[in-house]
Enzyme design. Structure first.
Site, PDB file in Angstrom:
ATOM      1  N   GLY A 217      19.509  30.546  33.753  1.00 26.93           N
ATOM      2  CA  GLY A 217      20.727  30.229  32.994  1.00 26.93           C
ATOM      3  C   GLY A 217      21.201  31.481  32.270  1.00 26.93           C
TER       4      GLY A 217
ATOM      5  N   ARG B 122      25.828  30.974  27.576  1.00 30.39           N
ATOM      6  CA  ARG B 122      25.862  31.431  26.176  1.00 30.39           C
ATOM      7  C   ARG B 122      24.452  31.693  25.658  1.00 30.39           C
ATOM      8  NH1 ARG B 122      30.254  27.849  26.571  1.00 30.39           N
ATOM      9  NH2 ARG B 122      28.749  26.188  26.830  1.00 30.39           N
ATOM     10  N   MET B 123      23.524  30.729  25.859  1.00 31.37           N
ATOM     11  CA  MET B 123      22.160  30.903  25.349  1.00 31.37           C
ATOM     12  C   MET B 123      21.395  31.942  26.151  1.00 31.37           C
ATOM     13  SD  MET B 123      21.514  29.434  22.624  1.00 31.37           S
ATOM     14  CE  MET B 123      19.788  29.873  22.701  1.00 31.37           C
TER      15      MET B 123
ATOM     16  N   THR C 147      17.088  23.377  27.523  1.00 32.54           N
ATOM     17  CA  THR C 147      18.155  22.524  28.067  1.00 32.54           C
ATOM     18  C   THR C 147      18.056  21.120  27.475  1.00 32.54           C
ATOM     19  OG1 THR C 147      18.029  23.781  30.100  1.00 32.54           O
ATOM     20  CG2 THR C 147      19.136  21.659  30.231  1.00 32.54           C
TER      21      THR C 147
ATOM     22  N   ASN D 272      15.773  21.945  20.022  1.00 29.24           N
ATOM     23  CA  ASN D 272      16.264  22.952  19.081  1.00 29.24           C
ATOM     24  C   ASN D 272      15.131  23.887  18.693  1.00 29.24           C
ATOM     25  OD1 ASN D 272      17.427  24.280  16.734  1.00 29.24           O
ATOM     26  ND2 ASN D 272      19.023  22.742  16.956  1.00 29.24           N
TER      27      ASN D 272
ATOM     28  N   HIS E  71      29.701  20.185  17.518  1.00 29.46           N
ATOM     29  CA  HIS E  71      29.484  21.354  18.374  1.00 29.46           C
ATOM     30  C   HIS E  71      30.809  21.857  18.948  1.00 29.46           C
ATOM     31  CE1 HIS E  71      25.268  20.081  18.243  1.00 29.46           C
ATOM     32  NE2 HIS E  71      24.970  21.324  18.614  1.00 29.46           N
ATOM     33  N   HIS E  72      30.771  23.053  19.492  1.00 29.42           N
ATOM     34  CA  HIS E  72      31.926  23.699  20.139  1.00 29.42           C
ATOM     35  C   HIS E  72      32.492  22.837  21.272  1.00 29.42           C
ATOM     36  CE1 HIS E  72      29.227  24.834  23.484  1.00 29.42           C
ATOM     37  NE2 HIS E  72      28.330  24.975  22.513  1.00 29.42           N
TER      38      HIS E  72
ATOM     39  N   LYS F 196      30.648  22.246  24.868  1.00 26.11           N
ATOM     40  CA  LYS F 196      29.353  21.569  25.064  1.00 26.11           C
ATOM     41  C   LYS F 196      29.506  20.397  26.029  1.00 26.11           C
ATOM     42  CE  LYS F 196      25.395  19.582  22.659  1.00 26.11           C
ATOM     43  NZ  LYS F 196      24.441  20.262  23.542  1.00 26.11           N
TER      44      LYS F 196
ATOM     45  N   GLY G 117      21.019  17.091  21.842  1.00 25.90           N
ATOM     46  CA  GLY G 117      19.584  16.801  21.912  1.00 25.90           C
ATOM     47  C   GLY G 117      18.967  16.754  20.518  1.00 25.90           C
ATOM     48  N   THR G 118      19.497  17.563  19.618  1.00 25.75           N
ATOM     49  CA  THR G 118      18.973  17.598  18.242  1.00 25.75           C
ATOM     50  C   THR G 118      19.322  16.304  17.508  1.00 25.75           C
ATOM     51  OG1 THR G 118      19.210  19.981  18.227  1.00 25.75           O
ATOM     52  CG2 THR G 118      19.057  18.912  16.082  1.00 25.75           C
TER      53      THR G 118
HETATM   54  P1  NAD Z   1      26.253  27.337  29.247  1.00 25.47           P
HETATM   55  O1  NAD Z   1      27.029  26.363  30.037  1.00 25.47           O
HETATM   56  O2  NAD Z   1      26.954  28.451  28.535  1.00 25.47           O
HETATM   57  O3  NAD Z   1      25.132  28.030  30.184  1.00 25.47           O
HETATM   58  C1  NAD Z   1      24.376  27.359  31.141  1.00 25.47           C
HETATM   59  C2  NAD Z   1      24.106  28.338  32.273  1.00 25.47           C
HETATM   60  O4  NAD Z   1      23.180  27.722  33.175  1.00 25.47           O
HETATM   61  C3  NAD Z   1      25.381  28.692  33.071  1.00 25.47           C
HETATM   62  O5  NAD Z   1      25.479  30.101  33.225  1.00 25.47           O
HETATM   63  C4  NAD Z   1      25.161  27.984  34.403  1.00 25.47           C
HETATM   64  O6  NAD Z   1      25.765  28.673  35.492  1.00 25.47           O
HETATM   65  C5  NAD Z   1      23.616  28.008  34.500  1.00 25.47           C
HETATM   66  N1  NAD Z   1      23.069  27.015  35.413  1.00 25.47           N
HETATM   67  C6  NAD Z   1      23.442  25.718  35.584  1.00 25.47           C
HETATM   68  N2  NAD Z   1      22.720  25.154  36.560  1.00 25.47           N
HETATM   69  C7  NAD Z   1      21.865  26.112  37.020  1.00 25.47           C
HETATM   70  C8  NAD Z   1      20.874  26.132  38.043  1.00 25.47           C
HETATM   71  N3  NAD Z   1      20.632  25.061  38.799  1.00 25.47           N
HETATM   72  N4  NAD Z   1      20.185  27.283  38.241  1.00 25.47           N
HETATM   73  C9  NAD Z   1      20.443  28.384  37.497  1.00 25.47           C
HETATM   74  N5  NAD Z   1      21.387  28.433  36.519  1.00 25.47           N
HETATM   75  C10 NAD Z   1      22.078  27.296  36.279  1.00 25.47           C
HETATM   76  O7  NAD Z   1      25.413  26.463  28.222  1.00 25.47           O
HETATM   77  P2  NAD Z   1      24.627  26.959  26.912  1.00 25.47           P
HETATM   78  O8  NAD Z   1      25.493  26.786  25.710  1.00 25.47           O
HETATM   79  O9  NAD Z   1      23.961  28.279  27.163  1.00 25.47           O
HETATM   80  O10 NAD Z   1      23.520  25.807  26.802  1.00 25.47           O
HETATM   81  C11 NAD Z   1      22.599  25.583  27.865  1.00 25.47           C
HETATM   82  C12 NAD Z   1      21.713  24.381  27.521  1.00 25.47           C
HETATM   83  O11 NAD Z   1      20.914  24.684  26.365  1.00 25.47           O
HETATM   84  C13 NAD Z   1      22.495  23.112  27.170  1.00 25.47           C
HETATM   85  O12 NAD Z   1      21.799  22.000  27.660  1.00 25.47           O
HETATM   86  C14 NAD Z   1      22.509  23.117  25.637  1.00 25.47           C
HETATM   87  O13 NAD Z   1      22.651  21.833  25.080  1.00 25.47           O
HETATM   88  C15 NAD Z   1      21.140  23.686  25.376  1.00 25.47           C
HETATM   89  N6  NAD Z   1      20.943  24.318  24.062  1.00 25.47           N
HETATM   90  C16 NAD Z   1      19.707  24.189  23.510  1.00 25.47           C
HETATM   91  C17 NAD Z   1      19.394  24.829  22.325  1.00 25.47           C
HETATM   92  C18 NAD Z   1      17.988  24.729  21.792  1.00 25.47           C
HETATM   93  O14 NAD Z   1      17.677  25.333  20.747  1.00 25.47           O
HETATM   94  N7  NAD Z   1      17.094  24.013  22.496  1.00 25.47           N
HETATM   95  C19 NAD Z   1      20.373  25.601  21.672  1.00 25.47           C
HETATM   96  C20 NAD Z   1      21.624  25.712  22.255  1.00 25.47           C
HETATM   97  C21 NAD Z   1      21.900  25.080  23.470  1.00 25.47           C
END
Ligand code: NAD
Length: 244
Positions: free
Chosen positions: A8, A12-13, A76, A101, A132-133, A136, A142-143
């Site tokens: 991923g 963003r993350m 995720t 989180n 959230h933005h 999302k 999830g939190t």
């Molecule tokens: P995002 O959409 O900006 O990024 C997700 C990335 O994953 C994209 O670049 C997408 O192309 C890629 N992706 C999707 N399916 C894929 C696959 N099969 N193989 C490889 N890459 C793949 O989203 P984000 O804001 O970065 O958030 C990602 C996840 O993390 C979300 O589920 C979000 O809720 C979660 N999140 C968790 C926390 C935490 O602390 N646990 C914090 C922020 C976001």
């Protein structure tokens, strides 16, 4: 030195985690994987795989990690019950952390929410509000879901039994045995969560506001370093932070 593969990486993350890891000599980013890349090309060379993708991708990533015998950090969110079950089954073969989180502050909020629920009791109505933005993809966050699960557990019930998502129309009076969960979306909000305990004549609110993704990214890297070399099992951020 902890060698990571970021799955991923263009998200963003993913970008926040890779950016922090590249500045920290105790991490090496072995590979950055996103949609269209060969998922397991570099798994052999790493210690820990980090997944911040989409809920539909995590089962395949966890299966690959289990086959390769690699530790797995999953940030995720939004998994269905069956996806979650399939992912957690991999903990029989590898160490993994599945956390909604990774911020220290939100994990303190998880802890404080349970304590506040114990102290205030069921005389205080419980609601969870998150924002959230606008980009999302899943709701509630999830939190927020975890916060509601903590409240439900403390009431001797489950998320599925007690949670009510938003309210519309002729809802009738609120019962004491429900937990409202409300998701706001807009702008570039990184992540706000409030747990409301509303009693007769007084109200307690616990709020966390994230202003930078680096708080989650730093926590995910901390979890990765902690997970390296551990035996198979499903661990939590409470284990990483020593919160018991
Ligand atoms: P995002 O959409 O900006 O990024 C997700 C990335 O994953 C994209 O670049 C997408 O192309 C890629 N992706 C999707 N399916 C894929 C696959 N099969 N193989 C490889 N890459 C793949 O989203 P984000 O804001 O970065 O958030 C990602 C996840 O993390 C979300 O589920 C979000 O809720 C979660 N999140 C968790 C926390 C935490 O602390 N646990 C914090 C922020 C976001």
């Amino acid at each position: 030195m902890t060698r990571i593969v970021m799955v991923g990486a263009r998200g963003r993350m993913g970008q926040a985690i890779v950016g922090l890891a590249k500045k920290d000599p105790s991490f090496e980013v072995v590979d950055e994987v996103d949609v269209g890349d060969a998922i397991a090309a570099q798994f052999g060379a790493c210690d820990v795989i980090i997944d911040f993708t989409h809920h539909t991708a995590t089962v395949e990533i966890a299966t690959w990690a289990a086959r390769a015998g690699k530790a797995l950090v999953i940030g995720t969110t939004g998994h269905t019950a069956s996806e979650r079950e399939a992912v957690l089954a991999c903990a029989e073969r590898i160490p993994l952390i599945l956390s909604p989180n990774f911020s220290v502050g939100v994990n303190a909020l998880f802890y404080l929410t349970r304590r506040a629920a114990e102290i205030l009791g069921e005389g205080f109505d419980r609601e969870v509000v998150e924002m959230h933005h606008r980009l999302k993809k899943d709701a509630p966050s999830g939190t927020a879901r975890r916060l509601a699960e903590i409240l439900a557990e403390q009431m001797g019930g489950t998320y599925e039994e007690l949670c009510r998502h938003g309210r519309l129309g002729d809802t009738g009076e609120r019962t004491g045995r429900e937990i409202g969960v409300h998701a706001l979306r807009g702008g570039d909000v990184v992540g706000d969560h409030t747990v409301v305990f509303a009693g007769a004549g007084e109200r307690v609110e616990l709020t966390h506001k994230a202003s930078s993704r680096d708080t989650f990214a730093g926590g995910a890297l901390r979890a990765a370093a902690w997970l390296k070399g551990r035996g198979p099992g499903s661990y939590t951020m409470f284990d990483v932070l020593g919160l018991g």
